[in-house]
Motif scaffolding. Sequence first.
Motif, short mmCIF file in Angstrom:
data_model
loop_
_atom_site.label_atom_id
_atom_site.label_comp_id
_atom_site.label_asym_id
_atom_site.label_seq_id
_atom_site.Cartn_x
_atom_site.Cartn_y
_atom_site.Cartn_z
N PRO A 84 -47.27 -28.62 3.18
CA PRO A 84 -46.13 -28.77 2.97
C PRO A 84 -45.70 -27.24 2.03
O PRO A 84 -47.13 -26.55 2.13
CB PRO A 84 -45.95 -30.20 1.66
CG PRO A 84 -47.19 -29.54 1.26
CD PRO A 84 -48.15 -29.93 2.72
N ASN A 85 -44.02 -27.15 1.98
CA ASN A 85 -44.04 -25.65 1.73
C ASN A 85 -44.66 -25.03 0.16
O ASN A 85 -45.53 -24.89 -0.49
CB ASN A 85 -42.55 -25.35 1.44
CG ASN A 85 -41.93 -24.83 2.76
OD1 ASN A 85 -43.21 -24.35 3.63
ND2 ASN A 85 -40.57 -25.24 2.86
N LEU A 86 -44.46 -26.21 -0.33
CA LEU A 86 -45.42 -26.97 -2.50
C LEU A 86 -46.08 -27.46 -2.10
O LEU A 86 -45.98 -28.41 -2.13
CB LEU A 86 -43.86 -26.86 -3.36
CG LEU A 86 -42.89 -26.28 -3.34
CD1 LEU A 86 -42.10 -27.25 -4.25
CD2 LEU A 86 -42.76 -25.16 -3.95
N VAL A 87 -47.27 -26.64 -2.21
CA VAL A 87 -48.62 -27.27 -1.62
C VAL A 87 -49.80 -27.64 -2.81
O VAL A 87 -49.17 -26.94 -4.15
CB VAL A 87 -49.75 -26.64 -1.02
CG1 VAL A 87 -51.07 -26.96 -1.23
CG2 VAL A 87 -49.63 -25.15 -0.12
N PRO A 88 -49.03 -29.24 -2.99
CA PRO A 88 -49.56 -29.87 -4.47
C PRO A 88 -51.39 -29.47 -4.49
O PRO A 88 -52.01 -28.91 -3.67
CB PRO A 88 -49.43 -31.52 -3.92
CG PRO A 88 -49.24 -31.91 -2.50
CD PRO A 88 -48.91 -30.50 -2.22
N ASN A 89 -51.18 -29.89 -5.71
CA ASN A 89 -52.93 -29.69 -6.14
C ASN A 89 -53.73 -30.46 -5.73
O ASN A 89 -53.55 -31.43 -5.68
CB ASN A 89 -52.83 -29.00 -8.01
CG ASN A 89 -52.37 -28.67 -8.93
OD1 ASN A 89 -51.91 -27.31 -8.18
ND2 ASN A 89 -52.04 -29.00 -9.71
#
Length: 314
Positions: A84-89
């Motif tokens: 995803p564009n905002l990579v989760p921790n």
Amino acid sequence: MSIHGGLIFGLIAGWILFGFESRKHNISLWVYADLIVPNILLAQAIGRWGNFFNHELLGAPIAPEKLMWLPSFIRDNLFKWYVPNLVPNNFHPTEVIGINGKPVNPTDFNNLQYFQPIFLYESLTNILLWFLIVIALPLIFRYSYYWRFKKEEPDFMQLSWKGVWAKWYYDIKPDPMVVNNLSQQVNLKKFYFKNKHKMTKKQAMKEHWKYCGARLKQIFIADVRELEKIENPHRLKIFRCGIKNGMYIAGYNFIRIILETQRDDHDLFLKNMWILDYVILSLMIVFGIILILFAQWTAVIKWRKGGWLYEKQY
């Protein structure tokens, strides 16, 4: 993280390390480079399979039926993980990119998107380029003179082509005194600074600039053609040291610039800067060609030293 970064810093480290060895043993730095640099192609060819196992460096989207020529263990793994564009921790991918660009299960072979196996193209072409540089071209250079040798020297009829080369090139041992005399250069430091202890600071600075100018002139007017003549009296066309490095630089970047057309912008040598990417790769190809020409036809008649190892001892 690009191979070019490894090559640049590896070159710097090698230049320092083998620079000391070169002066210590009177072996040209190009000899070390020719022994090491072209074999990096084999390391790159192996390393690209690591990219495959990580599902990296894949090319443009492609229909699975166009990949049927590949073994199933390669064909079935030519997918990219969905990130995803905002990579989760602490993100760990478990889904892959589907035909519609959305995430799908990696076992859903009917809906996942397949990509060109650029890693495989680069791996195979690297091996081919290595074979050309290290084995094929040096053999062609030598074997092309084989029949000429046998025609001109009937006594060579029982010799192999290696034996002929040993007689006509490697077994030639010119007088070391002649070689030494041809290699002598004026010691400019002794000439300009013989009375340095008597000079003022201003005079020493003036002599220093004179020395730099004379040294530069000495480099550009250098001519060791006579040394080449006594070392290679049959005027053989030798595959000079330094050429393999130029061929590696020009050849690999030529491969790379072709494959760049199949990469996503973020997989380029310079990520998301495709114009600058192509410009730099093109300049590297030009630099490699210049190095080939310089090693083969310029350095050999201007800047070689007697008693140093190049293709042979002189």
